[in-house]
Design an enzyme around this catalytic site. Structure first.
Site, PDB file in Angstrom:
ATOM      1  N   HIS A  29      -1.800   4.635   0.817  1.00  0.00           N
ATOM      2  CA  HIS A  29      -0.689   3.758   0.424  1.00  0.00           C
ATOM      3  C   HIS A  29      -1.104   2.287   0.448  1.00  0.00           C
ATOM      4  O   HIS A  29      -0.702   1.511  -0.411  1.00  0.00           O
ATOM      5  CB  HIS A  29       0.506   3.961   1.371  1.00  0.00           C
ATOM      6  CG  HIS A  29       1.207   5.265   1.146  1.00  0.00           C
ATOM      7  ND1 HIS A  29       2.385   5.374   0.461  1.00  0.00           N
ATOM      8  CD2 HIS A  29       0.856   6.529   1.480  1.00  0.00           C
ATOM      9  CE1 HIS A  29       2.756   6.641   0.394  1.00  0.00           C
ATOM     10  NE2 HIS A  29       1.832   7.365   1.018  1.00  0.00           N
ATOM     11  N   ASP A 127       6.395  -0.383  -1.137  1.00  0.00           N
ATOM     12  CA  ASP A 127       6.079   1.029  -1.297  1.00  0.00           C
ATOM     13  C   ASP A 127       7.397   1.804  -1.362  1.00  0.00           C
ATOM     14  O   ASP A 127       8.357   1.488  -0.654  1.00  0.00           O
ATOM     15  CB  ASP A 127       5.254   1.486  -0.081  1.00  0.00           C
ATOM     16  CG  ASP A 127       4.648   2.864  -0.280  1.00  0.00           C
ATOM     17  OD1 ASP A 127       3.428   2.930  -0.440  1.00  0.00           O
ATOM     18  OD2 ASP A 127       5.396   3.870  -0.277  1.00  0.00           O
TER      19      ASP A 127
END
Ligand code: UDX
Length: 490
Positions: A29, A127
């Site tokens: 991520h 995110d």
């Protein structure tokens, strides 16, 4: 003397803490976020990276960004102290916990930034997993763009969880078909590990569920998938904490101003059409990010350069590169099957053995006796590799991967065939896509058995079939190049 002892203690504590932090990070991520930041910077935006104290950044790699600690969590906090351990369950409970308790603090800090900033702040990009940030952005009239680090296909599957649940796909602990016993044991065992500490009271022990389908059956709603792929996501239905987290993530993504994907149109054309129907917001497919900024530039861990000098001594297309990403963990028995499979395959291999990869082990101590002597120069083991360079190296013939999306994309971009051994989440979905749709991988779909491992290695490196797989992988690589020339990250 006292000073020295104290000094050692402190250093040891700092090392342990750093290891915990590094392992608990999902580089899958953070890497894409930093790559995206670099892409936007190259287009003239100034960038401020907001991060918690769970991250250890080498900020010196990014002198062009401003770094700001937010949500300065107290490590002594009773809830947060539970998070400092290594499994995926802990990672997920950490994500849930931060989503639950961070909105007010983040609102305050972002508001202060907006007031104090000399330049206008035009956008917040977070995110997709940080769904709490949507209400904060709304409250401050700030557009929020979502970065989704997985494939489009995977998001479509997540969006289908309620339908799959209604059709009973998550309730199959008594199943028929090849590999049933393995699946049953594995899922049962892992579900217990997987129950997150904060949601434990909500979880019910799954038992006495009658078999409803065959493992090998295709899912009617999503015919790319087999029934067992749904199980491997390790979700127990809509009420499962992970399913709730995903539902929140999708809801708040739909409420955002747009989604940025680390994928490209030519790879997921039909999925893009469905995404447009399900998500009525702009979708920006500007991947693969690492083609613009290599993963090594955004890596938080020093890669071992001996990987490349060792590869330089190997024949073209001869080496199996093995890495299961930054978070997956093997049981001891699975690890032994991997080692025996590698030994019997008789093929050269470069193996990333991250400390903590094997549960209950620091590093190499669980390798079978005599393994290192037996493989000798044929094998090379490192703690972390410069993966992008490894995949681009002419000696690399195949990649045994957990199918994290970044690893999958990086392999596709270099035209490297894969052996797929997914662990959880999006990985089984990507593995199925790679093997059955793109047809550039051999899926070890029935688990970790040494003979099947050795056979898969031969299929991608030795047998005649390898030429067909390699040719398809080469064509896919061409598509990446075309997509880059037609799109670019503008
Ligand atoms: C996580 C999840 O596991 C994955 O399912 C999800 O798709 C993304 O987030 P991770 O497990 O870290 O990711 O895997 P992956 O997405 O493949 O990312 C790993 C990154 O680390 C890749 O960019 C890879 O190049 C890099 N890497 C890995 C190295 O640079 N060196 C290594 O030795 C191993």
């Amino acid at each position: 003397r006292r000073v020295m002892v104290d000094d050692l203690d402190i250093r040891e504590r700092a090392r342990v803490l750093k290891d915990k932090v590094d392992v608990s990070l999902a580089k899958g991520h953070i890497n894409p976020m930093l790559q995206l930041a670099n892409i936007l910077y190259s287009k003239g935006f100034s960038i401020t990276i907001l991060h918690t104290n769970f991250n250890s950044f080498y900020t010196s790699n990014y002198p062009h960004f401003t770094f700001r600690h937010v949500l300065d969590n107290d490590p002594k906090d009773a809830n947060l102290s539970k998070l400092a351990s290594k499994g995926i369950g802990d990672l997920l409970s950490g994500i849930m916990l931060l989503n639950q308790c961070s909105a007010a603090g983040f609102h305050q800090e972002l508001n202060q930034m907006l007031i104090a900033s000399k330049e206008p702040i035009v956008c917040l990009i977070t995110d997709a997993l940080w769904y709490f940030t949507q209400s904060v952005a709304d409250g401050l009239n700030l557009p929020r763009l979502v970065l989704r680090t997985s494939s489009l296909f995977c998001v479509l599957v997540y969006a289908s969880i309620p339908v799959l649940d209604d059709q009973g796909y998550f309730n199959q602990l008594r199943l028929s078909g090849r590999g049933t016993r393995f699946e049953h044991e594995s899922v049962d065992l892992d579900l217990r590990n997987f129950i997150s500490p904060i949601e434990e009271s909500n979880s019910k022990k799954v038992e006495n569920i009658e078999s409803v389908r065959n493992l090998e059956e295709r899912v009617s709603e999503l015919p790319v998938l087999k029934a067992k792929d749904v199980l491997k996501m390790r979700i127990k239905g809509q009420g499962d904490p992970t399913a709730k987290l995903l539902a929140n993530m999708l809801k708040q993504t739909k409420a955002s101003s747009g989604i940025i994907w680390n994928s490209f149109k030519e790879l997921e054309e039909s999925e893009l059409q469905k995404i447009h129907q399900d998500f009525p917001i702009p979708s920006f497919l500007i991947g693969p990010f690492h083609k613009y900024f290599p993963a090594t530039l955004s890596s938080l861990q020093e890669p071992d350069r001996s990987s490349i000098t060792w590869l330089d001594r190997q024949a073209p297309n001869s080496v199996l590169y093995i890495s299961f990403g930054s978070a997956a963990q093997l049981e001891e028995q699975e690890f032994l099957e991997v080692a025996h499979g590698l030994a019997t395959s008789n093929q050269p291999f470069l193996w990333v053995m991250r400390p903590g990869l094997v549960k209950g082990s620091e590093w190499l101590e669980m390798l079978p006796n005599g393994f290192l002597d037996e493989v000798g120069e044929r094998g090379h083991i490192v703690k972390w590799a410069p993966q992008h360079e490894v995949l681009a190296h002419q000696a690399t013939g195949a990649f045994w991967t957990h199918n994290g999306w970044n690893s999958t994309l990086e392999s596709i971009c270099e035209g490297v065939p894969m052996i797929c051994s997914p662990f959880w989440g999006d990985q089984p979905l990507d593995a199925r896509y790679v093997s059955d749709v793109l047809k550039v991988g051999v899926y070890l779909e029935d688990g970790w058995a040494r003979d099947e491992i050795a056979s898969a290695i031969r299929r991608v490196l030795v047998d005649e079939e390898r030429e067909d797989i390699r040719e398809r992988a080469r064509c896919l690589k061409e598509k990446v190049n075309v997509s880059q020339t037609t799109l670019g990250p503008d």
